[in-house]
Scaffold this active site. Structure first.
Site, PDB file in Angstrom:
ATOM      1  N   GLY A 149      29.633  11.374  21.121  1.00 17.28           N
ATOM      2  CA  GLY A 149      29.837  10.055  20.530  1.00 17.28           C
ATOM      3  C   GLY A 149      31.300   9.682  20.468  1.00 17.28           C
ATOM      4  O   GLY A 149      31.820   9.321  19.413  1.00 17.28           O
ATOM      5  N   SER A 150      31.977   9.737  21.618  1.00 18.53           N
ATOM      6  CA  SER A 150      33.438   9.660  21.604  1.00 18.53           C
ATOM      7  C   SER A 150      34.022   8.469  22.353  1.00 18.53           C
ATOM      8  O   SER A 150      35.168   8.510  22.785  1.00 18.53           O
ATOM      9  CB  SER A 150      34.018  10.955  22.180  1.00 18.53           C
ATOM     10  OG  SER A 150      33.399  11.315  23.403  1.00 18.53           O
ATOM     11  N   THR A 151      33.272   7.396  22.481  1.00 17.91           N
ATOM     12  CA  THR A 151      33.817   6.222  23.168  1.00 17.91           C
ATOM     13  C   THR A 151      34.634   5.337  22.240  1.00 17.91           C
ATOM     14  O   THR A 151      35.339   4.437  22.694  1.00 17.91           O
ATOM     15  CB  THR A 151      32.694   5.375  23.796  1.00 17.91           C
ATOM     16  OG1 THR A 151      31.771   4.978  22.771  1.00 17.91           O
ATOM     17  CG2 THR A 151      31.954   6.164  24.873  1.00 17.91           C
TER      18      THR A 151
ATOM     19  N   GLY B  99      35.412   9.645  16.997  1.00 16.59           N
ATOM     20  CA  GLY B  99      35.191  10.457  18.194  1.00 16.59           C
ATOM     21  C   GLY B  99      36.282  10.273  19.225  1.00 16.59           C
ATOM     22  O   GLY B  99      36.811  11.252  19.776  1.00 16.59           O
TER      23      GLY B  99
ATOM     24  N   TYR C  42      20.699   8.598   5.281  1.00 21.18           N
ATOM     25  CA  TYR C  42      21.962   8.984   5.904  1.00 21.18           C
ATOM     26  C   TYR C  42      22.589  10.168   5.161  1.00 21.18           C
ATOM     27  O   TYR C  42      23.005  11.156   5.773  1.00 21.18           O
ATOM     28  CB  TYR C  42      22.917   7.794   5.909  1.00 21.18           C
ATOM     29  CG  TYR C  42      24.314   8.119   6.382  1.00 21.18           C
ATOM     30  CD1 TYR C  42      24.571   8.367   7.728  1.00 21.18           C
ATOM     31  CD2 TYR C  42      25.384   8.189   5.492  1.00 21.18           C
ATOM     32  CE1 TYR C  42      25.852   8.663   8.173  1.00 21.18           C
ATOM     33  CE2 TYR C  42      26.670   8.473   5.928  1.00 21.18           C
ATOM     34  CZ  TYR C  42      26.903   8.710   7.271  1.00 21.18           C
ATOM     35  OH  TYR C  42      28.169   9.014   7.700  1.00 21.18           O
TER      36      TYR C  42
END
Length: 264
Positions: free
Chosen positions: A14-16, A20, A154
Protein backbone atom coordinates in the site's frame (compact mmCIF):
# COMPACT_ATOMS: atom_id res chain seq x y z
CA UNK A 1 22.74 8.13 13.07
CA UNK A 2 23.21 6.92 9.52
CA UNK A 3 20.88 4.10 8.52
CA UNK A 4 22.38 1.95 5.77
CA UNK A 5 20.20 -0.65 4.09
CA UNK A 6 22.36 -1.06 1.00
CA UNK A 7 21.99 -4.51 -0.49
CA UNK A 8 18.63 -5.09 1.19
CA UNK A 9 15.28 -5.44 -0.57
CA UNK A 10 12.26 -3.85 1.10
CA UNK A 11 8.59 -4.42 0.26
CA UNK A 12 6.14 -1.75 1.41
CA UNK A 13 2.52 -2.71 0.85
CA UNK A 14 0.00 0.00 0.00
CA UNK A 15 2.79 2.39 -0.89
CA UNK A 16 1.56 4.61 -3.72
CA UNK A 17 0.73 7.47 -1.32
CA UNK A 18 0.61 8.54 2.30
CA UNK A 19 2.59 6.78 5.01
CA UNK A 20 3.44 3.92 2.65
CA UNK A 21 5.05 6.15 0.04
CA UNK A 22 6.88 8.19 2.69
CA UNK A 23 8.24 4.94 4.14
CA UNK A 24 9.33 3.71 0.72
CA UNK A 25 11.14 7.02 0.18
CA UNK A 26 12.87 6.75 3.55
CA UNK A 27 14.01 3.19 2.86
CA UNK A 28 15.26 4.18 -0.59
CA UNK A 29 17.22 7.07 0.94
CA UNK A 30 18.82 4.48 3.23
CA UNK A 31 19.97 2.55 0.17
CA UNK A 32 17.42 -0.25 0.04
CA UNK A 33 15.92 -1.57 -3.17
CA UNK A 34 12.24 -0.80 -2.68
CA UNK A 35 9.21 -2.59 -4.09
CA UNK A 36 6.14 -0.35 -4.35
CA UNK A 37 2.64 -1.80 -4.28
CA UNK A 38 -0.82 -0.59 -5.15
CA UNK A 39 -4.03 -1.88 -6.69
CA UNK A 40 -4.00 0.25 -9.85
CA UNK A 41 -1.27 0.21 -12.48
CA UNK A 42 -1.40 3.95 -13.12
CA UNK A 43 -1.00 4.89 -9.46
CA UNK A 44 1.85 2.41 -9.05
CA UNK A 45 3.60 3.81 -12.12
CA UNK A 46 3.18 7.40 -10.91
CA UNK A 47 4.49 6.49 -7.47
CA UNK A 48 7.54 4.78 -8.99
CA UNK A 49 8.29 7.87 -11.07
CA UNK A 50 7.86 10.10 -8.02
CA UNK A 51 10.18 7.92 -5.94
CA UNK A 52 12.89 7.95 -8.60
CA UNK A 53 12.57 11.74 -8.79
CA UNK A 54 12.77 12.12 -5.01
CA UNK A 55 15.69 9.70 -4.63
CA UNK A 56 17.93 9.86 -7.71
CA UNK A 57 19.50 6.50 -8.42
CA UNK A 58 16.96 4.62 -6.31
CA UNK A 59 16.37 0.97 -7.15
CA UNK A 60 12.60 0.71 -7.51
CA UNK A 61 10.49 -2.34 -8.24
CA UNK A 62 6.71 -2.50 -8.48
CA UNK A 63 3.85 -4.90 -7.97
CA UNK A 64 0.28 -4.12 -8.94
CA UNK A 65 -2.35 -6.12 -7.11
CA UNK A 66 -4.70 -6.15 -4.14
CA UNK A 67 -2.68 -7.91 -1.45
CA UNK A 68 -5.83 -8.34 0.62
CA UNK A 69 -6.41 -11.41 -1.57
CA UNK A 70 -4.47 -14.70 -1.42
CA UNK A 71 -4.27 -14.73 -5.23
CA UNK A 72 -2.38 -11.44 -5.36
CA UNK A 73 -0.02 -12.58 -2.61
CA UNK A 74 0.73 -15.75 -4.59
CA UNK A 75 1.41 -13.69 -7.71
CA UNK A 76 3.74 -11.38 -5.80
CA UNK A 77 5.71 -14.32 -4.42
CA UNK A 78 6.31 -15.60 -7.95
CA UNK A 79 7.62 -12.19 -8.97
CA UNK A 80 9.48 -11.43 -5.74
CA UNK A 81 10.23 -14.63 -3.78
CA UNK A 82 12.49 -13.01 -1.19
CA UNK A 83 12.67 -9.73 0.73
CA UNK A 84 14.77 -8.60 3.68
CA UNK A 85 12.40 -5.92 4.97
CA UNK A 86 8.62 -6.26 4.99
CA UNK A 87 6.45 -3.27 5.91
CA UNK A 88 2.83 -4.35 6.22
CA UNK A 89 1.33 -0.92 5.61
CA UNK A 90 -1.70 -1.85 3.50
CA UNK A 91 -4.84 -0.70 5.29
CA UNK A 92 -8.28 0.79 4.88
CA UNK A 93 -10.49 2.75 7.26
CA UNK A 94 -13.70 4.71 7.41
CA UNK A 95 -16.20 5.71 10.08
CA UNK A 96 -19.31 3.57 10.30
CA UNK A 97 -21.67 3.00 13.19
CA UNK A 98 -21.40 -0.42 14.84
CA UNK A 99 -25.08 -1.18 14.27
CA UNK A 100 -24.83 -0.32 10.59
CA UNK A 101 -21.65 -2.27 9.85
CA UNK A 102 -22.45 -5.55 8.08
CA UNK A 103 -20.43 -8.76 8.33
CA UNK A 104 -18.96 -8.11 4.89
CA UNK A 105 -17.33 -4.88 6.07
CA UNK A 106 -15.79 -6.56 9.13
CA UNK A 107 -14.43 -9.25 6.82
CA UNK A 108 -13.13 -6.69 4.30
CA UNK A 109 -11.16 -4.80 6.94
CA UNK A 110 -9.85 -8.02 8.49
CA UNK A 111 -8.65 -9.39 5.15
CA UNK A 112 -7.02 -6.10 4.15
CA UNK A 113 -5.60 -4.84 7.43
CA UNK A 114 -4.69 -8.14 9.09
CA UNK A 115 -4.56 -11.12 6.75
CA UNK A 116 -2.46 -9.36 4.09
CA UNK A 117 0.30 -8.99 6.68
CA UNK A 118 -0.22 -12.48 8.05
CA UNK A 119 0.14 -14.07 4.61
CA UNK A 120 3.17 -12.01 3.60
CA UNK A 121 4.93 -12.53 6.93
CA UNK A 122 4.30 -16.28 6.73
CA UNK A 123 5.77 -16.30 3.23
CA UNK A 124 8.83 -14.10 3.74
CA UNK A 125 9.93 -14.74 7.33
CA UNK A 126 11.44 -18.21 6.69
CA UNK A 127 13.89 -16.74 4.17
CA UNK A 128 14.84 -14.03 6.63
CA UNK A 129 15.47 -16.68 9.27
CA UNK A 130 17.65 -18.62 6.86
CA UNK A 131 19.71 -15.48 6.18
CA UNK A 132 19.76 -14.68 9.93
CA UNK A 133 18.53 -11.12 9.36
CA UNK A 134 15.21 -9.52 8.62
CA UNK A 135 12.75 -6.82 9.63
CA UNK A 136 8.96 -7.06 9.70
CA UNK A 137 6.87 -4.03 10.63
CA UNK A 138 3.08 -3.89 10.95
CA UNK A 139 1.66 -0.38 10.57
CA UNK A 140 -1.08 -0.45 13.18
CA UNK A 141 -2.69 2.60 14.80
CA UNK A 142 -3.36 4.25 18.13
CA UNK A 143 -6.92 3.16 17.36
CA UNK A 144 -5.77 -0.36 18.19
CA UNK A 145 -5.39 0.78 21.81
CA UNK A 146 -7.92 3.61 21.90
CA UNK A 147 -10.82 2.01 20.03
CA UNK A 148 -12.85 4.73 18.26
CA UNK A 149 -16.59 4.49 18.90
CA UNK A 150 -17.33 5.38 15.28
CA UNK A 151 -14.89 2.83 13.80
CA UNK A 152 -15.02 -0.20 16.07
CA UNK A 153 -14.34 -2.58 13.18
CA UNK A 154 -11.22 -0.59 12.28
CA UNK A 155 -9.97 -0.53 15.86
CA UNK A 156 -10.52 -4.28 16.08
CA UNK A 157 -8.36 -4.87 13.01
CA UNK A 158 -5.57 -2.67 14.38
CA UNK A 159 -5.62 -4.48 17.74
CA UNK A 160 -5.37 -7.75 15.85
CA UNK A 161 -2.20 -6.49 14.15
CA UNK A 162 -0.66 -5.86 17.57
CA UNK A 163 -1.43 -9.42 18.62
CA UNK A 164 0.09 -10.86 15.45
CA UNK A 165 3.23 -8.73 15.61
CA UNK A 166 3.89 -9.49 19.27
CA UNK A 167 3.26 -13.20 18.84
CA UNK A 168 5.38 -13.45 15.70
CA UNK A 169 8.23 -11.64 17.43
CA UNK A 170 8.17 -14.35 20.10
CA UNK A 171 7.99 -17.09 17.48
CA UNK A 172 11.11 -15.69 15.76
CA UNK A 173 13.09 -15.19 18.98
CA UNK A 174 16.83 -15.56 18.52
CA UNK A 175 16.73 -15.72 14.71
CA UNK A 176 18.00 -12.22 13.89
CA UNK A 177 14.56 -11.28 12.58
CA UNK A 178 12.70 -8.57 14.46
CA UNK A 179 8.95 -7.92 14.35
CA UNK A 180 7.42 -4.68 15.53
CA UNK A 181 4.28 -2.60 15.19
CA UNK A 182 4.24 1.15 14.60
CA UNK A 183 1.17 3.01 15.83
CA UNK A 184 0.49 6.32 14.09
CA UNK A 185 -2.06 8.71 15.49
CA UNK A 186 -3.96 11.24 13.37
CA UNK A 187 -1.74 11.71 10.32
CA UNK A 188 -2.18 14.15 7.47
CA UNK A 189 -2.17 11.59 4.67
CA UNK A 190 -4.08 11.86 1.41
CA UNK A 191 -6.84 9.72 2.93
CA UNK A 192 -7.29 12.05 5.88
CA UNK A 193 -7.15 15.09 3.59
CA UNK A 194 -10.00 13.57 1.58
CA UNK A 195 -11.97 12.98 4.78
CA UNK A 196 -11.51 16.63 5.76
CA UNK A 197 -12.07 18.08 2.28
CA UNK A 198 -15.67 19.10 2.90
CA UNK A 199 -14.72 21.01 6.06
CA UNK A 200 -11.80 22.69 4.25
CA UNK A 201 -14.17 23.79 1.50
CA UNK A 202 -16.79 24.99 3.96
CA UNK A 203 -14.42 27.04 6.13
CA UNK A 204 -11.78 28.05 3.61
CA UNK A 205 -9.12 27.18 6.17
CA UNK A 206 -5.85 25.39 5.26
CA UNK A 207 -6.06 21.61 5.59
CA UNK A 208 -3.39 21.59 8.31
CA UNK A 209 -5.47 23.95 10.44
CA UNK A 210 -8.62 21.89 9.91
CA UNK A 211 -6.70 18.73 10.81
CA UNK A 212 -5.43 20.36 14.01
CA UNK A 213 -8.99 21.33 14.93
CA UNK A 214 -10.10 17.74 14.30
CA UNK A 215 -7.35 16.46 16.59
CA UNK A 216 -8.29 18.89 19.35
CA UNK A 217 -11.97 17.96 19.06
CA UNK A 218 -11.71 14.19 18.61
CA UNK A 219 -8.28 13.29 20.04
CA UNK A 220 -8.15 15.85 22.84
CA UNK A 221 -5.47 13.90 24.73
CA UNK A 222 -3.00 14.67 21.93
CA UNK A 223 0.08 16.35 23.33
CA UNK A 224 1.28 17.85 20.06
CA UNK A 225 -2.27 19.11 19.33
CA UNK A 226 -1.97 18.57 15.59
CA UNK A 227 -1.84 15.82 13.00
CA UNK A 228 1.54 14.25 12.32
CA UNK A 229 3.06 14.37 8.87
CA UNK A 230 3.55 11.18 6.89
CA UNK A 231 7.31 11.71 7.06
CA UNK A 232 7.22 11.86 10.86
CA UNK A 233 5.54 8.46 10.93
CA UNK A 234 7.84 7.05 8.26
CA UNK A 235 10.88 8.04 10.31
CA UNK A 236 9.85 5.59 13.04
CA UNK A 237 9.11 2.83 10.54
CA UNK A 238 12.48 3.26 8.82
CA UNK A 239 14.25 3.11 12.18
CA UNK A 240 12.42 -0.12 13.07
CA UNK A 241 13.68 -1.54 9.76
CA UNK A 242 17.28 -0.53 10.42
CA UNK A 243 20.28 -2.53 11.64
CA UNK A 244 20.40 -0.11 14.58
CA UNK A 245 17.02 -1.41 15.84
CA UNK A 246 18.40 -4.89 16.51
CA UNK A 247 17.31 -4.89 20.18
CA UNK A 248 13.80 -3.63 19.42
CA UNK A 249 11.34 -6.45 18.78
CA UNK A 250 7.84 -7.30 19.92
CA UNK A 251 7.30 -3.59 20.49
CA UNK A 252 4.36 -1.29 19.82
CA UNK A 253 6.11 1.93 18.80
CA UNK A 254 3.74 4.88 19.07
CA UNK A 255 3.95 7.90 16.76
CA UNK A 256 0.62 9.19 18.00
CA UNK A 257 1.58 12.63 19.25
CA UNK A 258 0.78 11.48 22.78
CA UNK A 259 -2.88 10.65 22.07
CA UNK A 260 -2.77 7.41 24.08
CA UNK A 261 -2.72 8.66 27.66
CA UNK A 262 -0.29 6.23 29.25
CA UNK A 263 3.27 6.29 30.53
CA UNK A 264 3.92 2.73 29.31
Amino acid sequence: MKIDLSGKTALVTGSTAGIGFATAKGLALAGARVILNGRKADSVSKAADALRAAVPGAQVGTFTGDLATPEAVDALLVQQPSVDVLVNNLGIFGPQDFFETPDSEWTRLFETNVMSGVRLSRAYAPGMVQRKWGRIVFVSSESGLNIPADMIHYGFSKTAQLAVSRGLAKRLAGTGVTVNAVLPGPTLSEGVEAMLAEEVKRTGKPVGEVAAEFVKAHRSSSIIQRAATVDEVANMIVYACSPQASATTGAALRVDGGVVDTIA
